[in-house]
Design an enzyme around this catalytic site. Structure first.
Site, PDB file in Angstrom:
ATOM      1  N   ASP A 111       0.810  -1.217   0.000  1.00 57.32           N
ATOM      2  CA  ASP A 111       0.000   0.000   0.000  1.00 57.32           C
ATOM      3  C   ASP A 111       0.845   1.270   0.000  1.00 57.32           C
ATOM      4  O   ASP A 111       0.446   2.293   0.542  1.00 57.32           O
ATOM      5  CB  ASP A 111      -0.936  -0.021   1.218  1.00 57.32           C
ATOM      6  CG  ASP A 111      -2.039   1.021   1.135  1.00 57.32           C
ATOM      7  OD1 ASP A 111      -2.412   1.384   0.005  1.00 57.32           O
ATOM      8  OD2 ASP A 111      -2.514   1.479   2.187  1.00 57.32           O
ATOM      9  N   CYS A 165     -21.344 -11.515  -4.034  1.00 54.15           N
ATOM     10  CA  CYS A 165     -22.207 -10.543  -3.372  1.00 54.15           C
ATOM     11  C   CYS A 165     -23.693 -10.838  -3.591  1.00 54.15           C
ATOM     12  O   CYS A 165     -24.528 -10.556  -2.724  1.00 54.15           O
ATOM     13  CB  CYS A 165     -21.902  -9.125  -3.858  1.00 54.15           C
ATOM     14  SG  CYS A 165     -20.365  -8.439  -3.207  1.00 54.15           S
ATOM     15  N   CYS A 171     -23.793  -3.300   2.631  1.00 58.72           N
ATOM     16  CA  CYS A 171     -22.688  -2.339   2.748  1.00 58.72           C
ATOM     17  C   CYS A 171     -23.075  -0.979   2.168  1.00 58.72           C
ATOM     18  O   CYS A 171     -22.611   0.063   2.654  1.00 58.72           O
ATOM     19  CB  CYS A 171     -21.438  -2.878   2.064  1.00 58.72           C
ATOM     20  SG  CYS A 171     -21.624  -3.237   0.296  1.00 58.72           S
ATOM     21  N   CYS A 175     -23.912   2.906   4.818  1.00 58.91           N
ATOM     22  CA  CYS A 175     -23.010   4.058   4.730  1.00 58.91           C
ATOM     23  C   CYS A 175     -23.703   5.330   5.230  1.00 58.91           C
ATOM     24  O   CYS A 175     -24.716   5.759   4.659  1.00 58.91           O
ATOM     25  CB  CYS A 175     -22.528   4.262   3.298  1.00 58.91           C
ATOM     26  SG  CYS A 175     -21.384   5.661   3.131  1.00 58.91           S
ATOM     27  N   CYS A 191     -16.775   9.753   1.615  1.00 61.96           N
ATOM     28  CA  CYS A 191     -16.383   8.612   2.455  1.00 61.96           C
ATOM     29  C   CYS A 191     -15.735   9.106   3.744  1.00 61.96           C
ATOM     30  O   CYS A 191     -14.796   9.917   3.710  1.00 61.96           O
ATOM     31  CB  CYS A 191     -15.420   7.719   1.682  1.00 61.96           C
ATOM     32  SG  CYS A 191     -14.745   6.363   2.652  1.00 61.96           S
ATOM     33  N   CYS A 218     -13.488   4.515   9.059  1.00 60.06           N
ATOM     34  CA  CYS A 218     -14.874   4.066   9.222  1.00 60.06           C
ATOM     35  C   CYS A 218     -14.929   2.590   8.840  1.00 60.06           C
ATOM     36  O   CYS A 218     -14.367   2.195   7.817  1.00 60.06           O
ATOM     37  CB  CYS A 218     -15.796   4.886   8.327  1.00 60.06           C
ATOM     38  SG  CYS A 218     -17.541   4.393   8.398  1.00 60.06           S
ATOM     39  N   CYS A 225     -20.836  -6.795   6.296  1.00 62.31           N
ATOM     40  CA  CYS A 225     -20.771  -7.810   5.238  1.00 62.31           C
ATOM     41  C   CYS A 225     -21.109  -9.193   5.809  1.00 62.31           C
ATOM     42  O   CYS A 225     -20.468  -9.653   6.761  1.00 62.31           O
ATOM     43  CB  CYS A 225     -19.380  -7.840   4.609  1.00 62.31           C
ATOM     44  SG  CYS A 225     -19.203  -9.102   3.319  1.00 62.31           S
TER      45      CYS A 225
END
Length: 295
Positions: A111, A165, A171, A175, A191, A218, A225
Site C-alpha cells: 500500500d 455478493c 454495505c 453508509c 467517504c 470508518c 458484510c
C-alpha cells in the site's frame, strides 16, 4: 498468483474514477495513474504478481463503539501497530526465500506504491471486490491487509475469484454519508475514511453530523458484510487493538499536545495524519455529540 496483465479493465475504471473527481484531493492517485493501471508500467520486468492477505478481523462488534458518543471510534485497522511495518518485513523474507529457491528478482509493496492491490488480489483468487469496492474473502470476510510481491519469475497463475455478493446491498445501505453512488462505485469525497484521513481541509458541514464519533476511518461497510460470519479473529499480536485505542475519551483526546499525540499513537497508522488534522476530527465528534441527536 496473477499475471501482470490480469487486470485489463483496471486502467479504464481508474480513469473514469479520476475524471469524475471522485478521488477528491488525493492528487497522488492521478499523478501515477498510468503506473496504477498496469503493473508492467511500474516495473517492466515483472512476470508474475504474488498477492498475500493478512487477517485483522476484530474480536467483538466493531460498530458497538458508535453508541458510546463520548468516545472516539478509530478504525479497527489502526488500533494496533502500523500494518505497513508489520507486513513488509514478512514480504521481504518470503521474497528472499523465493529467490533462493527459484532465482529471479523481486520487488515488494504494501500500500505504498502505484499498485492496484484489490483488482490484483481478485485476479489472484484471494477474494473479490465487493459492492463496497473492498476485497471480500470467502474464508476471512472483509478484514484483510494486502501485500504484493512482483517477481521476474514465470509462475503459473491461480484462477480469479468469483463475485459472491449476489443481491446483498448491506454495505451500501449502512453508509452514513451515502458514499456509494452505485454498487461497486465509491465517491471518496463522501467517504468518512477519506474525510478523516486523506482530506486536509475543512470537512463539508453537511457531512459532519453523519460522521458521529468516527475520528479516524470508518468500518461500517466492512462490518456489515455477511461473509464476515466465517472470519476468525486475527492472530497477529502486533495488529491487535491496544486498550488505549479501543474507545478513547474524546475529551482526553482534545487535550493532547504534540508530545502526547506522538506518544499515544507511536507505531500507529493514526500518527501519519498529524495532530492538527486528528484534532479537527475529534472536535467534530465532540460537536456532534453535543448538538446532534444520536442514532
Amino acid at each position: 498468483m496473477a499475471r501482470p496483465d490480469a487486470i485489463p479493465l483496471a486502467a479504464e475504471r481508474l480513469r473514469t474514477f479520476l475524471a469524475e473527481g471522485a478521488h477528491g484531493d488525493m492528487d497522488w492517485m492521478a499523478a501515477k495513474a498510468a503506473r496504477r493501471g498496469d503493473p508492467r508500467a511500474l516495473w517492466p520486468d515483472v512476470r508474475a504478481v504474488v498477492m498475500l492477505g493478512v487477517n485483522y478481523s476484530p474480536r467483538g462488534d466493531p460498530l458497538a463503539i458508535l453508541k458510546q458518543r463520548t468516545r472516539g471510534a478509530i478504525s479497527v485497522y489502526a488500533q494496533g501497530d502500523d500494518y505497513h511495518e508489520v507486513i513488509k518485513p514478512r514480504l521481504k523474507t518470503l521474497g528472499r526465500w523465493l529467490i533462493e529457491q527459484a532465482g529471479g528478482d523481486i520487488k515488494v509493496f504494501v500500500d505504498t506504491a502505484a499498485v492496484m492491490e484489490k483488482p490484483l488480489a481478485q485476479a489472484a483468487g484471494l477474494g473479490w471486490q465487493g459492492k463496497h469496492t473492498n476485497l471480500v474473502s470467502l474464508e476471512l470476510g472483509s478484514w484483510l491487509f494486502l501485500g504484493a510481491i512482483f517477481t521476474t519469475l514465470e509462475l503459473e497463475p491461480d484462477a480469479p475469484a468469483r463475485d459472491h455478493c449476489g443481491t446483498c446491498h448491506a454495505c451500501l445501505d449502512v453508509c452514513p454519508t451515502d458514499a456509494f453512488p452505485a454498487p461497486y462505485r465509491l465517491d471518496a469525497r463522501r467517504c468518512i475514511s477519506y474525510l478523516t484521513i486523506e482530506h486536509k481541509g475543512a470537512i463539508p458541514r453537511e457531512l459532519r453530523a453523519p460522521m458521529g464519533n468516527r475520528i479516524y476511518g470508518c468500518d461500517d461497510c466492512l462490518a456489515v458484510c455477511p461473509w464476515n460470519k466465517f472470519a476468525q479473529a486475527g492472530r497477529e499480536m502486533k495488529l491487535a487493538a491496544r486498550d488505549a485505542l479501543r474507545a478513547p475519551a474524546l475529551a482526553d483526546l482534545a487535550r493532547l499536545d504534540d508530545t502526547g499525540f506522538r506518544a499515544l499513537f507511536a507505531k500507529s497508522a493514526v500518527k501519519r495524519i498529524g495532530r492538527n488534522r486528528f484534532l479537527r476530527n475529534v472536535l467534530i465528534a465532540i460537536w456532534t455529540n453535543a448538538f446532534c441527536p444520536g442514532p
